[in-house]
Design an enzyme around this catalytic site. Structure first.
Site, PDB file in Angstrom:
ATOM      1  N   ASN A 125       0.873  -1.174   0.000  1.00 32.32           N
ATOM      2  CA  ASN A 125       0.000   0.000   0.000  1.00 32.32           C
ATOM      3  C   ASN A 125       0.910   1.225   0.000  1.00 32.32           C
ATOM      4  OD1 ASN A 125      -1.789   2.051   0.490  1.00 32.32           O
ATOM      5  ND2 ASN A 125      -2.305   1.412   2.589  1.00 32.32           N
ATOM      6  N   TRP A 126       0.992   1.871  -1.152  1.00 31.18           N
ATOM      7  CA  TRP A 126       1.907   3.020  -1.271  1.00 31.18           C
ATOM      8  C   TRP A 126       1.356   4.295  -0.641  1.00 31.18           C
ATOM      9  CZ3 TRP A 126       4.188   2.868  -6.956  1.00 31.18           C
ATOM     10  CH2 TRP A 126       5.132   1.838  -7.029  1.00 31.18           C
ATOM     11  N   LYS A 127       0.068   4.299  -0.302  1.00 30.53           N
ATOM     12  CA  LYS A 127      -0.563   5.503   0.256  1.00 30.53           C
ATOM     13  C   LYS A 127      -0.313   6.691  -0.686  1.00 30.53           C
ATOM     14  CE  LYS A 127      -0.173   3.332   4.686  1.00 30.53           C
ATOM     15  NZ  LYS A 127      -0.241   3.421   6.127  1.00 30.53           N
ATOM     16  N   HIS A 187      -9.685   0.973   4.322  1.00 31.62           N
ATOM     17  CA  HIS A 187      -8.440   1.149   5.073  1.00 31.62           C
ATOM     18  C   HIS A 187      -8.700   2.081   6.257  1.00 31.62           C
ATOM     19  CE1 HIS A 187      -4.403   2.444   6.140  1.00 31.62           C
ATOM     20  NE2 HIS A 187      -3.985   1.331   5.569  1.00 31.62           N
ATOM     21  N   GLU A 195      -7.155   4.495   7.452  1.00 29.09           N
ATOM     22  CA  GLU A 195      -6.956   5.931   7.199  1.00 29.09           C
ATOM     23  C   GLU A 195      -8.167   6.526   6.493  1.00 29.09           C
ATOM     24  OE1 GLU A 195      -3.116   5.550   5.332  1.00 29.09           O
ATOM     25  OE2 GLU A 195      -2.249   4.995   7.255  1.00 29.09           O
ATOM     26  N   GLU A 243      -5.751  -5.355  10.096  1.00 30.01           N
ATOM     27  CA  GLU A 243      -4.728  -4.349  10.384  1.00 30.01           C
ATOM     28  C   GLU A 243      -5.094  -3.628  11.680  1.00 30.01           C
ATOM     29  OE1 GLU A 243      -2.501  -2.866   6.715  1.00 30.01           O
ATOM     30  OE2 GLU A 243      -4.422  -1.862   6.664  1.00 30.01           O
ATOM     31  N   GLY A 264       1.791   2.148  10.788  1.00 29.65           N
ATOM     32  CA  GLY A 264       2.693   3.295  10.712  1.00 29.65           C
ATOM     33  C   GLY A 264       3.318   3.689  12.039  1.00 29.65           C
ATOM     34  N   SER A 291       2.969  -2.153  10.327  1.00 30.21           N
ATOM     35  CA  SER A 291       4.406  -2.077  10.611  1.00 30.21           C
ATOM     36  C   SER A 291       5.176  -3.365  10.292  1.00 30.21           C
ATOM     37  CB  SER A 291       4.641  -1.651  12.069  1.00 30.21           C
ATOM     38  OG  SER A 291       4.147  -0.340  12.283  1.00 30.21           O
ATOM     39  N   GLY A 319       2.766  -1.187   4.292  1.00 28.67           N
ATOM     40  CA  GLY A 319       2.759   0.238   3.938  1.00 28.67           C
ATOM     41  C   GLY A 319       4.180   0.757   3.782  1.00 28.67           C
ATOM     42  N   GLY A 320       4.694   1.352   4.848  1.00 34.85           N
ATOM     43  CA  GLY A 320       6.011   2.010   4.820  1.00 34.85           C
ATOM     44  C   GLY A 320       7.116   1.183   4.179  1.00 34.85           C
TER      45      GLY A 320
HETATM   46  P1  PGA Z   1       2.498   0.239   7.657  1.00 29.88           P
HETATM   47  O1  PGA Z   1       1.089   0.444   6.900  1.00 29.88           O
HETATM   48  O2  PGA Z   1       3.115  -1.016   7.113  1.00 29.88           O
HETATM   49  O3  PGA Z   1       3.293   1.482   7.285  1.00 29.88           O
HETATM   50  O4  PGA Z   1       2.204   0.160   9.106  1.00 29.88           O
HETATM   51  C1  PGA Z   1       0.231  -0.652   6.667  1.00 29.88           C
HETATM   52  C2  PGA Z   1      -1.022  -0.159   6.009  1.00 29.88           C
HETATM   53  O5  PGA Z   1      -1.443   0.977   6.253  1.00 29.88           O
HETATM   54  O6  PGA Z   1      -1.642  -0.883   5.204  1.00 29.88           O
END
Ligand code: PGA
Length: 263
Positions: A13-15, A98, A100, A170, A176, A216, A237-238
């Protein structure tokens, strides 16, 4: 993962990261690193990068998708993007619900349910995200929260359709933050979700549906999480923004737990 009928899935997930040149560079860099992978590799890129990413991913094992969509087929919804447009641009799957989106854009389970149905109707594979907040976990409300999210986000969907959906657990407190759930805690939540799906939609659907863990994930933690019985893959994500780090996570699918030779 215990069930050999479920293929491991590693999703990125590149956001809101990566321009077109950065997208192209990432795909060029990662393609040779993951060519032998024993996993399905999904990358959810920003809307603007879907077309280019899908084009560059041709001939590789990468599957390109989006991070959101609207539930309507088309219409006067300024700034929104439909499932059909995503397909048209080259997306094969879409992240839905998601945390967010829920937290910053007020998305409800009901809205997410409408999006899941629309995605299925348009031939886009939904990757539905669920998970509890820190407060809900501390108040022992994790299972209730997951049950409600599953129930409401998947309301009125046939078992035959449910098995085409990917679900990512998640925990919001792990996204994050650098705090990964322990493999045991993640397994417990995944097991609960699989049991709940079994009760609601039958054991056959439950045994086929892929359940991913997200929050994470790092190359150092991936193999241990993947070794859990009910965990079929990861949503990253990150650590998915760097080709080497994401490739290390993808290639940890076959890595024995405890070994750090590929780190
Ligand atoms: P993260 O994000 O790996 O940076 O914690 C995961 C996600 O939001 O899908």
């Amino acid at each position: 993962m215990a069930d050999a009928t479920r293929i491991p899935i590693i999703a990125a997930n590149w956001k809101m990261y990566k321009t077109l040149p950065e997208t192209e560079q990432f795909i060029t860099e990662i393609a040779p690193l993951i060519s032998q992978a024993n996993a399905k590799i999904l990358i959810a890129v920003p809307f603007t990068a879907i077309h280019l990413a899908a084009e560059k991913a041709q001939g590789t094992t990468l599957i390109i998708g989006a991070q959101n969509m609207n539930d309507a087929t088309e219409g006067a919804f300024t700034g929104e993007v439909s499932a059909k447009m995503l397909r048209d641009a080259g997306a094969q799957f879409v992240l839905l619900g998601h945390s967010e989106r829920r937290q910053y854009f007020g998305e409800t389970n009901d809205f997410i349910n409408r999006k899941v149905k629309r995605a299925l109707a348009e031939g886009l594979q939904p990757l539905l995200c669920i998970g509890e907040t820190r407060e809900q976990r501390d108040a022992q409300e994790t299972e209730d929260t997951l049950a409600t999210q599953l129930n409401e986000c998947l309301s009125d969907i046939e078992p035959s359709q449910i098995q085409h959906i990917i679900i990512a657990y998640e925990p919001v407190w792990a996204i994050g933050t650098g705090i990964t759930a322990t493999p045991a805690l993640a397994q417990e939540a995944h097991h609960f979700c699989r049991e709940y799906i079994s009760q609601q939609w039958g054991p056959e659907t439950a045994s086929r549906i892929p359940l991913l863990y997200g929050g994470s994930v790092r190359p150092e933690t991936a193999a241990q999480i993947l070794a859990q019985n009910d965990i079929d893959g990861l949503l990253v994500g990150g650590a998915s923004l760097d080709a080497n780090s994401f490739a290390a996570i993808v290639n940890s699918v076959d890595q024995p737990v405890g070994s750090d030779e590929k780190h």
